[in-house]
Write an enzyme that holds these catalytic residues in place. Sequence first.
Site, PDB file in Angstrom:
ATOM      1  N   ASP A 123       0.881  -1.187   0.000  1.00  0.00           N
ATOM      2  CA  ASP A 123       0.000   0.000   0.000  1.00  0.00           C
ATOM      3  C   ASP A 123       0.911   1.227   0.000  1.00  0.00           C
ATOM      4  O   ASP A 123       0.953   1.970   0.971  1.00  0.00           O
ATOM      5  CB  ASP A 123      -0.942  -0.014   1.213  1.00  0.00           C
ATOM      6  CG  ASP A 123      -0.215  -0.086   2.553  1.00  0.00           C
ATOM      7  OD1 ASP A 123       0.962  -0.496   2.582  1.00  0.00           O
ATOM      8  OD2 ASP A 123      -0.820   0.281   3.577  1.00  0.00           O
ATOM      9  N   ASP A 167       6.920   1.344   2.434  1.00  0.00           N
ATOM     10  CA  ASP A 167       6.737   0.406   1.312  1.00  0.00           C
ATOM     11  C   ASP A 167       7.703   0.787   0.185  1.00  0.00           C
ATOM     12  O   ASP A 167       8.304  -0.086  -0.456  1.00  0.00           O
ATOM     13  CB  ASP A 167       5.307   0.487   0.754  1.00  0.00           C
ATOM     14  CG  ASP A 167       4.242   0.230   1.806  1.00  0.00           C
ATOM     15  OD1 ASP A 167       3.685  -0.868   1.860  1.00  0.00           O
ATOM     16  OD2 ASP A 167       3.975   1.163   2.584  1.00  0.00           O
ATOM     17  N   ASP A 189       8.090  -1.825   6.975  1.00  0.00           N
ATOM     18  CA  ASP A 189       7.865  -2.796   5.906  1.00  0.00           C
ATOM     19  C   ASP A 189       9.159  -3.433   5.408  1.00  0.00           C
ATOM     20  O   ASP A 189       9.163  -4.545   4.881  1.00  0.00           O
ATOM     21  CB  ASP A 189       7.181  -2.106   4.714  1.00  0.00           C
ATOM     22  CG  ASP A 189       5.751  -1.719   5.058  1.00  0.00           C
ATOM     23  OD1 ASP A 189       5.170  -2.330   5.969  1.00  0.00           O
ATOM     24  OD2 ASP A 189       5.223  -0.805   4.400  1.00  0.00           O
TER      25      ASP A 189
END
Length: 318
Positions: free
Chosen positions: A10, A15, A250
Amino acid sequence: MKKKLIIDLDTGVDDAQAIMVALAAPNVEVLGITCCFGNTPLENVLKNTLRVLKVCNRLDIPVYCGCSEPLLARKRHAGDYHGKDGLGDVPDPDAPGLELLQKKKAAPAMIKIVNQNPGEVRLVATAPLTNLAVAVQLDPSFPKKLNALYIMGGNTESRGNTTACGEFNFVADPEAAYIVLDRYTCPTYIAPWEFSCRNSLPWSFCDHWLSQNTEKAAFMKKIASLSMKKARSADYQKEITAGQGFNSCDTYAMAAAIDDALITESEEVAVTVELEGTNTRGMMVLDYIEQLKKKHKAFIMKNIDLERFKQMFMNSLK
Ligand code: BDR
């Protein structure tokens, strides 16, 4: 042999960092990127993903559009931390257009790619787990064909970052997280919130990392500026890291998928997700006393080799 990855994300700031770490790793082949709502609405996630691929000169990697909302929960995003657009609110006027997206949707695409590479694909999930929950509903044998699943999400000490007890990715779609922890019986590695906080990158390292004289470093400096400012601010003094460093949550799940030697300590335990608690909905439950009689256990990451991790970060902006 190269490690074959599908990345489900996302795209917010961490990310983006995880993608860049994966693309810089010589032993990795990214077969596809599937997008889910989460840090920001799905349309931004798609744009952000293409922006990151453009900076890395890797627009050849197929990007797929996934779920725009959770299975049942109320939709939520994390704009305060990642910026309203998910990438620090520093738009690129020349961002690639959404016509570059694949026609196929995320869940069927994951299934197809894995069927073409049975037993070989590592699925790295750094978003709410909605696309993964849909994939296993479409094909119940999908998890068995994966090599492994790496998740950023959940918590181990009831320390939340979104609700008092809940970590964002699990709280954003508790039902999806429940389905995934229940039905993905492949080897499963979880990077929970508290672990990521305790393995944060020292600020002195971040300065060094971002001072590289490259286009990628300039991009990262721009998009990470807002979240780094937040992470250093008084609001975050209550976090486990207490402002000591930057938590690229992440990237731990990604780095573990790329480098089997990164995780120096983990524990194997059956896990599920609380779906009903007033304060605890979305919290990860660790069943140390085997009350749930679950056969499948997940590996919960506890410690990493921070020097290896830093090296991956340095390489990602070269
Ligand atoms: C998770 O939530 C998101 O804001 C981050 O990108 C990460 O996936 C941390 O709780």
